[in-house]
Structure formats: structure tokens, C-alpha cells
Design an enzyme around this catalytic site. Structure first.
Site, PDB file in Angstrom:
ATOM      1  N   HIS A 188       0.796  -1.226   0.000  1.00 31.97           N
ATOM      2  CA  HIS A 188       0.000   0.000   0.000  1.00 31.97           C
ATOM      3  C   HIS A 188       0.826   1.274   0.000  1.00 31.97           C
ATOM      4  CE1 HIS A 188      -4.171  -1.742   1.064  1.00 31.97           C
ATOM      5  NE2 HIS A 188      -4.033  -1.494  -0.212  1.00 31.97           N
ATOM      6  N   GLU A 430      -0.447 -13.213 -27.567  1.00 29.37           N
ATOM      7  CA  GLU A 430       0.720 -13.191 -26.680  1.00 29.37           C
ATOM      8  C   GLU A 430       1.483 -14.510 -26.728  1.00 29.37           C
ATOM      9  OE1 GLU A 430      -0.394 -12.409 -22.599  1.00 29.37           O
ATOM     10  OE2 GLU A 430      -2.215 -13.593 -22.760  1.00 29.37           O
ATOM     11  N   ASP A 454       4.316 -11.403 -22.654  1.00 28.19           N
ATOM     12  CA  ASP A 454       4.405 -12.849 -22.863  1.00 28.19           C
ATOM     13  C   ASP A 454       4.915 -13.188 -24.254  1.00 28.19           C
ATOM     14  OD1 ASP A 454       3.712 -14.231 -20.481  1.00 28.19           O
ATOM     15  OD2 ASP A 454       1.697 -13.399 -20.669  1.00 28.19           O
ATOM     16  N   CYS A 501      -1.128  -4.183 -25.561  1.00 22.48           N
ATOM     17  CA  CYS A 501      -1.235  -3.841 -24.138  1.00 22.48           C
ATOM     18  C   CYS A 501      -0.044  -4.347 -23.336  1.00 22.48           C
ATOM     19  CB  CYS A 501      -2.541  -4.363 -23.561  1.00 22.48           C
ATOM     20  SG  CYS A 501      -2.723  -6.142 -23.713  1.00 22.48           S
TER      21      CYS A 501
HETATM   22  C1  PEP Z   1       1.279  -9.326 -21.790  1.00 20.83           C
HETATM   23  O1  PEP Z   1       1.592 -10.512 -21.700  1.00 20.83           O
HETATM   24  O2  PEP Z   1       1.847  -8.529 -22.559  1.00 20.83           O
HETATM   25  C2  PEP Z   1       0.201  -8.775 -20.956  1.00 20.83           C
HETATM   26  C3  PEP Z   1      -0.203  -7.546 -21.108  1.00 20.83           C
HETATM   27  O3  PEP Z   1      -0.315  -9.575 -19.998  1.00 20.83           O
HETATM   28  P1  PEP Z   1       0.359  -9.842 -18.568  1.00 20.83           P
HETATM   29  O4  PEP Z   1       1.535  -8.919 -18.448  1.00 20.83           O
HETATM   30  O5  PEP Z   1      -0.698  -9.602 -17.564  1.00 20.83           O
HETATM   31  O6  PEP Z   1       0.746 -11.283 -18.696  1.00 20.83           O
HETATM   32 MG    MG Z   2       0.289 -11.893 -20.704  1.00 20.60          MG
END
Ligand code: PEP
Ligand code: MG
Length: 568
Positions: A188, A430, A454, A501
Site C-alpha cells: 500500500h 501473446e 508474454d 497492451c
Molecule cells: C502481456 O503478456 O503482454 C500482458 C499484457 O499480460 P500480462 O503482463 O498480464 O501477462
Molecule cells: Mg500476458
């Protein structure tokens, strides 16, 4: 002579301040404390609870008035913990038993914290600190220990663990940074530091003890460096960087409401990655357009059982509403891998990143998956929403997910519950398999979002959390770039939008070439949005395409990086 300590980056930036040690032992005060009868000690305990409770209420109100919602929520949770029987009854019992109120509250806090710390769940383990924080505050109150005075210089809090209340109760302008011995970036205190943009370095272990109280420190959060008693030369060298950061902050603020568009008018959507709905509310100050990744698994962590459809519905609705008409992409739970969940009783795996994870669990456990899908479909009524499925590797999975969504709709129809028919269904790309099969997968989904965190690890066979191989982990590796380009083209060929993302989306240099590849959305942690926007607004799509053509002919990630840095 100055001394430098290397820590881990929790929140980047550069700042200078004076060390204020926190979390110090109360042993000296305890030794001098003269306790009374059991009744007198009970009275002191109850008085301290009243005083602390109203102190917390006052500070929560002040934080809300200052728009510091996230830290207000955390401190409000302290007020609940203070009254929670798990702690309050234990403290009362121990006070009666020990006839020493400060010792009793510390013992009760330790016991409750130990209970929490023993839990499998990381979130619960970290709440142990909150209970300890409350115990110490009560003990200080009973012992009459005053909080240290803050002088003219802003302070850098320093302790093995920093109590959340210690950060929360220092006003803006008076706090320059935070240093912690322990390495957590999700406790936190760090969450509050992030919400207030306080430069933070963690993971320096026992070295916190060697940093003298009141020492002047230069905190380089960009590199994780702590420079104690910096020399005039060191200060001068950093002065320029501090001035640059200040200037960048001002520029970034001015960019907030401007579109992320190239000099020739091509716009790209910059969205936020979030873990909880309140992150979507906090992202607004960085000028995000919607949410490109809501890591919903955070709602499943820190609890004894999975959240109900109703609870999930409320959380998704809050995030969707915070997007103010822009798309909110809710990723279905990505459990497994580095995010295990005790109550699912998944046996320990030797290779969890290649194991029972994400969509593989969801498709086998409809009792988990259907309530989640139904909750998102229902929340979709309150704005624009999308369901995104992690770790898809093949067409069968994409088809099975679609069938599940149909089943969720049928159940909602049968239950007469209102839901949106406009919720999009997409997958994360991914895994190399998904990228290779993107031309086929594109037929079964509404969009792709490339998860480079990933995708890089699976493509390059480099564990994303193993520091020994981290130098091989490179999103500019040509193998990764080819898979990304293939994915974006496959989306375009099939009329489907493609976003990203993974962390690569927050690299301004990468943003330029991704844009040239035709990506339409980049989603990242909200504070990264302005620096990506600034880079995009400085190039034309023609220039970006020229750089892309060069880059795609290069043979190594290092070459690409060097080229982009020089060219942009
Ligand atoms: C990714 O793998 O790029 C992703 C956004 O998912 P996470 O980082 O939660 O595995
Ligand atoms: Mg991922």
C-alpha cells in the site's frame, strides 16, 4: 564523500530531500512506560482507538477533498481494520491479559499480521503491513510518542517497510521520495506513492539501517540509485536532469487534452492498463482514452473465494463508467503463470508459464468463466465494453470462447437480466502460435491486442521474470517484430482493429514503428501516456513508415534500438 546504494525502481523520477526514518522501534519508550491496572489499560486502549479513528476520518476527508481518492480508500480501509474484530477483539483480550496497553496492541497487531502473512495470497500477505501500521499508531498514541517534525526541506521516507499512513499523512510538496528495504512494488505504501507520483526505490534490504536520519539524499528513481550526501559535482550533474524532468512534466500536463496524432493527422488511441476500477478513475489525469487492459484477475486475488457475478458486475461497471464513453477492454482472468490463486487448488507446476493458465482454466471451469462473462455483458450497458481472452494459442480456443459467450447470453436471457449486445470479443496475441495463426484467428474475433510481455518471453524462450536472462528479453528482437507486423496486417486484412497492451506499448520509439505498421491502439500504465503521445505528435506517418522500412531490414534488436534512438 557520498555513498551510493543500488535498489530497484518502483517509481521513476529524480528528487532530492532529507531522510526521515520511519518504522523505528518503540523499545525505548516501552521500557519507560509504567502500566496501570487492567481497567486503566483498557481505558487507554479505548481512548487511543477513538483518537486514531477520528484522526483517520479527518485525514480521509482531507484526502478526498484534495482528490486523492486512491490513498483515501487505503486509509479508509485502515479505519475498518481498526474496528475489525480480528484485530480489535484481540487487542482488548490482550490488554486485559497483559495489563499493558501498548504492548498488547503491538502483540495483537503482530498476531493478526502473522495470520495474514501466512496466507498463500500475495495481496493478503501485504495487508499484514496495514495491521502493523495500525498497531504501531495505537502504541505511539498510548505512549505519547509524537510524529517527527518536518523541516523546510522535503523528506525522503526511509525504512525497511514504510507504513502506508506515514506516506499518506505527509502533504504534497513536503515529500520528495521513499526508500524501502523490502522489495514489494504492490504494497500500500508504494500504491500511495504511485498515485502521488513520489519517486520510490525499494529492495535495498538492511542498507536502510546504514542511511543516517536527516541525511541529504539524491534519489535517482530512473536507475534505482540512492546517493547519500551527494557531492556538489553530483548535484550539479543531476541538476540538468531534474530541470529536464520538471520541464517534461509541464509539457506532459499541457498535452493531456490533445490527441495522440501525427503531424499529418493520423490519430492513435492511447489507453490505460489497469488492475482495479479506481485505476481507471486515476488515469484520467494522464489523458487516457479508455482502458485497453483491465487485468481482472486482481479482483480474484486477496480473497478466500472467487468474487460473485454481482460483485464483478459492480467493479466492471465502475471501470466502464470511468472510461467516459471510450472502450473499456476487460481481460478475463489470467490466473496461473506468475499469478497463482489458492482457492482454485491448482497443483504446483514445474513450468507454470507453459501450464494450466488463463483461457485454459476458464474453458475447463465454466463455474468461474460464465459469471465473469455475464458480469461484463451486464456492465456493458453502462458504456462501451469488450471482453478479451488471454493466452489463446489456437482456433479451437477462440471458437470455444465464443460459444461460452453465447451460453452466457442465453443464461442472461433466461434470467431476464439486462445486458449489452454490443460488447466486443477479442483475444490477446501473446503466444507465437496466435501470431502465426493470426490470419485465421482474425475471422473469429472482433479485435486483437498484442501482449508483448508474454509474446517476447515465448518467442525468445526467455523467462520474463528471470534476471539472469533479462538481457536477452528484447521487444525489438526482429523475430518479435515480425510476429507483431504479421498480427497487425492480419487484423487489417480482416477488418479487425489491433491494439497492444504489453509493456512495449509504453516505449515511445516502439510506438512510432507500431503506428507505421498500422496499430490503432496502445495501452499502457497511465503515467507513460504523455511521453508516448509527445513522440507521436512529433512525427508524420510518412517518416514513421520510412523508419519502419529501415528497421524491418535490420538483423538485431540492438541495431534497431540504436537506429531509432538516433533517428527519433
Ligand atoms: C502481456 O503478456 O503482454 C500482458 C499484457 O499480460 P500480462 O503482463 O498480464 O501477462
Ligand atoms: Mg500476458
Amino acid at each position: 564523500m557520498s555513498e551510493t546504494i543500488q535498489g530497484q525502481i518502483a517509481l521513476a523520477g529524480i528528487s532530492i530531500g532529507r531522510i526521515m526514518k520511519v518504522g523505528q522501534s518503540l523499545d525505548g519508550y516501552m521500557a519507560e512506560y509504567s502500566s496501570g491496572s487492567a481497567d486503566e489499560e483498557m481505558e487507554k486502549l479505548n481512548n487511543a482507538i477513538d483518537v486514531l479513528s477520528s484522526e483517520i476520518d479527518d485525514s480521509v476527508e482531507a484526502m478526498r477533498n484534495a482528490g486523492q481518492e486512491e490513498q483515501a480508500d487505503i486509509m479508509e480501509a485502515h479505519s475498518f481494520l481498526l474496528m475489525d474484530p480480528m484485530f480489535a477483539d484481540l487487542a482488548a483480550d490482550k490488554t486485559k491479559e497483559m495489563s499493558n496497553a501498548p504492548a498488547a496492541v503491538l502483540a495483537a497487531a503482530d498476531e493478526a499480521a502473522e495470520l495474514l502473512a501466512g496466507m498463500d495470497d500475495e495481496y493478503m500477505r501485504e495487508r499484514a503491513q496495514d495491521v502493523k501500521d495500525i498497531g504501531k499508531r495505537l502504541a505511539r498514541c498510548i505512549l505519547g510518542v509524537k510524529a517527527p517534525e518536518i523541516g523546510d526541506d522535503p523528506v525522503v521516507l526511509c525504512g525497511h517497510e514504510v507504513e502506508p499512513s506515514a506516506v499518506a499523512n505527509i502533504p504534497d510538496g513536503k515529500i520528495a521520495g521513499m526508500i524501502m528495504g523490502q522489495g514489494s512494488t504492490t504494497c500500500h505504501a508504494v500504491i500511495i506513492a504511485k498515485s502521488r507520483d513520489i519517486v520510490t526505490v525499494v529492495g535495498i534490504g538492511d542498507s536502510t539501517e546504514s542511511i543516517p536520519d536527516q541525511a541529504r539524499v539524491l534519489l535517482d528513481g530512473n536507475k534505482g540509485l540512492i546517493i547519500i550526501d551527494p557531492s556538489p559535482e553530483e548535484l550539479a550533474a543531476y541538476e540538468e536532469k531534474i530541470a529536464e524532468e520538471k520541464a517534461a512534466k509541464l509539457r506532459y500536463e499541457a498535452l493531456r487534452d490533445l490527441p495522440a496524432e501525427t503531424t499529418d493527422g493520423i490519430e492513435i488511441q492511447l489507453a490505460a492498463n489497469i488492475g482495479l476500477p479506481e485505476d481507471a478513475e486515476a488515469a484520467v489525469k494522464y489523458g487516457n482514452r479508455g482502458v485497453g487492459l483491465f487485468r481482472s484477475e486482481f479482483l480474484f486475488m486477496g480473497r478466500k473465494e472467487m468474487p460473485s457475478e454481482e460483485e464483478q458486475f459492480e467493479q466492471y461497471k465502475r471501470a466502464i463508467q470511468a472510461c467516459q464513453g471510450e472502450l473499456c477492454v476487460i481481460r478475463t482472468m489470467d490466473i496461473g503463470g506468475d499469478k497463482p490463486l489458492a482457492y482454485l487448488n491448482i497443483p504446483k507446476e514445474d513450468n507454470p508459464f507453459l501450464g494450466y493458465r488463463a483461457v485454459r482454466i476458464s474453458l475447463e471451469r465454466p463455474e468461474l468463466f460464465l459469471p465473469q462473462l455475464k458480469a461484463v455483458l451486464r456492465a456493458g450497458v453502462f458504456g462501451k465494453a469488450a471482453i478479451m481472452v488471454p493466452m489463446v494459442t489456437c482456433v479451437d480456443e477462440a471458437k470455444a470462447v465464443r460459444s461460452m459467450v453465447d451460453r452466457a447470453r442465453a443464461e442472461l436471457d433466461a434470467e431476464n437480466k439486462e445486458y449489452s449486445r454490443a460488447v466486443q470479443l477479442g483475444i490477446m496475441v501473446e503466444t507465437p502460435a496466435a501470431a502465426v495463426m493470426a490470419p485465421v484467428l482474425a475471422k473469429y474475433v472482433d479485435f486483437f491486442s498484442i501482449g508483448t510481455n508474454d509474446l517476447v518471453q515465448y518467442t525468445l524462450a526467455v523467462d520474463r521474470i528471470n534476471p539472469q536472462v533479462s538481457k536477452l528479453y528484447d521487444h525489438f528482437n526482429p523475430a518479435v517484430l515480425q510476429l507483431i507486423q504479421r498480427t497487425i496486417k492480419s487484423g487489417a486484412d480482416n477488418g479487425k482493429w489491433v491494439g497492444m497492451c504489453g509493456e512495449m506499448a509504453s516505449d515511445p520509439y516502439a510506438a512510432v514503428i507500431l503506428m507505421a505498421m498500422g496499430i490503432s491502439e496502445l495501452s499502457m500504465s497511465a503515467p507513460s501516456i504523455p511521453k508516448v503521445k509527445e513522440k507521436i505528435r512529433a512525427v508524420s506517418i510518412k517518416e514513421a513508415e520510412k523508419h519502419l522500412a529501415q528497421v524491418m531490414q535490420m538483423e538485431t534488436g540492438a541495431e534497431i534500438r540504436e537506429y531509432l534512438r538516433a533517428a527519433l
